[in-house]
Design a protein around this motif. Sequence first.
Motif, PDB file in Angstrom:
ATOM      1  N   PRO A  16     -10.290   3.473   9.276  1.00 26.22           N
ATOM      2  CA  PRO A  16     -10.242   4.925   9.042  1.00 26.22           C
ATOM      3  C   PRO A  16     -11.298   5.359   8.035  1.00 26.22           C
ATOM      4  N   TRP A  17     -11.803   6.577   8.225  1.00 27.75           N
ATOM      5  CA  TRP A  17     -12.773   7.129   7.285  1.00 27.75           C
ATOM      6  C   TRP A  17     -12.080   7.562   5.999  1.00 27.75           C
ATOM      7  N   LYS A  18     -10.806   8.021   6.134  1.00 25.87           N
ATOM      8  CA  LYS A  18     -10.007   8.416   4.977  1.00 25.87           C
ATOM      9  C   LYS A  18      -8.653   7.729   5.103  1.00 25.87           C
ATOM     10  N   GLY A  19      -8.012   7.495   3.973  1.00 21.92           N
ATOM     11  CA  GLY A  19      -6.682   6.904   4.004  1.00 21.92           C
ATOM     12  C   GLY A  19      -6.723   5.439   4.392  1.00 21.92           C
ATOM     13  N   SER A  20      -5.567   4.922   4.818  1.00 20.68           N
ATOM     14  CA  SER A  20      -5.493   3.506   5.162  1.00 20.68           C
ATOM     15  C   SER A  20      -4.390   3.263   6.176  1.00 20.68           C
ATOM     16  N   VAL A  21      -4.499   2.142   6.870  1.00 23.82           N
ATOM     17  CA  VAL A  21      -3.443   1.649   7.744  1.00 23.82           C
ATOM     18  C   VAL A  21      -2.780   0.525   6.967  1.00 23.82           C
ATOM     19  N   GLN A  22      -1.459   0.612   6.813  1.00 29.08           N
ATOM     20  CA  GLN A  22      -0.751  -0.376   6.009  1.00 29.08           C
ATOM     21  C   GLN A  22       0.362  -1.040   6.812  1.00 29.08           C
ATOM     22  N   ILE A  23       0.535  -2.316   6.549  1.00 32.62           N
ATOM     23  CA  ILE A  23       1.664  -3.078   7.088  1.00 32.62           C
ATOM     24  C   ILE A  23       2.345  -3.728   5.900  1.00 32.62           C
ATOM     25  N   ASP A  24       3.637  -3.522   5.777  1.00 33.57           N
ATOM     26  CA  ASP A  24       4.406  -4.016   4.628  1.00 33.57           C
ATOM     27  C   ASP A  24       3.776  -3.574   3.303  1.00 33.57           C
ATOM     28  N   GLY A  25       3.268  -2.342   3.282  1.00 35.12           N
ATOM     29  CA  GLY A  25       2.680  -1.791   2.063  1.00 35.12           C
ATOM     30  C   GLY A  25       1.300  -2.304   1.717  1.00 35.12           C
ATOM     31  N   GLN A  26       0.718  -3.123   2.587  1.00 30.24           N
ATOM     32  CA  GLN A  26      -0.607  -3.696   2.330  1.00 30.24           C
ATOM     33  C   GLN A  26      -1.645  -3.071   3.254  1.00 30.24           C
ATOM     34  N   ASP A  27      -2.752  -2.638   2.684  1.00 28.15           N
ATOM     35  CA  ASP A  27      -3.863  -2.120   3.473  1.00 28.15           C
ATOM     36  C   ASP A  27      -4.390  -3.261   4.340  1.00 28.15           C
ATOM     37  N   ILE A  28      -4.445  -3.049   5.645  1.00 28.48           N
ATOM     38  CA  ILE A  28      -4.824  -4.152   6.549  1.00 28.48           C
ATOM     39  C   ILE A  28      -6.275  -4.589   6.367  1.00 28.48           C
ATOM     40  N   ARG A  29      -7.085  -3.788   5.681  1.00 21.49           N
ATOM     41  CA  ARG A  29      -8.471  -4.200   5.403  1.00 21.49           C
ATOM     42  C   ARG A  29      -8.537  -5.352   4.405  1.00 21.49           C
ATOM     43  N   ARG A  30      -7.422  -5.630   3.713  1.00 19.89           N
ATOM     44  CA  ARG A  30      -7.386  -6.725   2.744  1.00 19.89           C
ATOM     45  C   ARG A  30      -7.246  -8.084   3.422  1.00 19.89           C
ATOM     46  N   PHE A  31      -6.819  -8.086   4.677  1.00 18.91           N
ATOM     47  CA  PHE A  31      -6.595  -9.342   5.386  1.00 18.91           C
ATOM     48  C   PHE A  31      -7.869  -9.787   6.099  1.00 18.91           C
ATOM     49  N   LYS A  32      -8.051 -11.087   6.213  1.00 15.73           N
ATOM     50  CA  LYS A  32      -9.158 -11.593   7.022  1.00 15.73           C
ATOM     51  C   LYS A  32      -8.880 -11.211   8.468  1.00 15.73           C
ATOM     52  N   LEU A  33      -9.899 -10.722   9.143  1.00 19.14           N
ATOM     53  CA  LEU A  33      -9.729 -10.163  10.484  1.00 19.14           C
ATOM     54  C   LEU A  33      -9.124 -11.169  11.458  1.00 19.14           C
ATOM     55  N   GLU A  34      -9.642 -12.384  11.478  1.00 20.67           N
ATOM     56  CA  GLU A  34      -9.134 -13.403  12.407  1.00 20.67           C
ATOM     57  C   GLU A  34      -7.674 -13.728  12.106  1.00 20.67           C
ATOM     58  N   SER A  35      -7.345 -13.860  10.842  1.00 19.86           N
ATOM     59  CA  SER A  35      -5.973 -14.153  10.437  1.00 19.86           C
ATOM     60  C   SER A  35      -5.049 -12.997  10.803  1.00 19.86           C
ATOM     61  N   PHE A  36      -5.500 -11.770  10.557  1.00 17.23           N
ATOM     62  CA  PHE A  36      -4.700 -10.586  10.863  1.00 17.23           C
ATOM     63  C   PHE A  36      -4.418 -10.494  12.358  1.00 17.23           C
TER      64      PHE A  36
END
Length: 197
Positions: A16-36
């Motif tokens: 997203p250009w603004k805001g975030s997508v979160q799973i269990d309160g965590q921004d999914i950009r914090r996860f390694k893409l392959e692992s996610f």
Amino acid sequence: AGKSTIVNLLLRFFDPWKGSVQIDGQDIRRFKLESFRSQMSVVPQDTILFHRTIRENIAYGKPDATVEEIVRAAREAEIHDFIAQLPNGYDTVLEESATNLSGGQKQRLALARGILRATPLLIMDEPVTQLDSITESRLNRTIARVTRNKTTFIIAHRLTTIQRADLILVIDKGAIVEHGTQSELISKSGFYRKLYE
């Protein structure tokens, strides 16, 4: 309405250009893409099947799956009986673009693939659009069973598919116009109730 955009954001095809997508309160950009992405299964509306055996197509997301696991997933997706009637059963090779299958059979193979992966996150994009009402009813019971204890996003126009959802988001022209359970949404005189009626 924006359903493809939501799926693309969930899968991180773009962020997203603004805001975030979160799973269990965590921004999914914090996860390694392959692992996610290894934590999710996708049952797309337009199923991609390969010029391989039915067994290989079901096991596409889990190539080391046993025959027993593949058959169990096919049974849960209501496609096993059809496969068992084929001369070569699970070893039947699909034609290019799976032209030897109906749209509903393709969708059920895609669902079997998603069930087999058994990931904690499941995304289903119109999983029953090409099914007759009897098969849809059986498959909705399967969906209710296999989505227990996992986060599931179901994109659907057929409201029977989502009636048991914990939360329904009604999207119109790119915006969420209503949200709630089915009983909450039916009790209002809004967009969902009109669709329901």
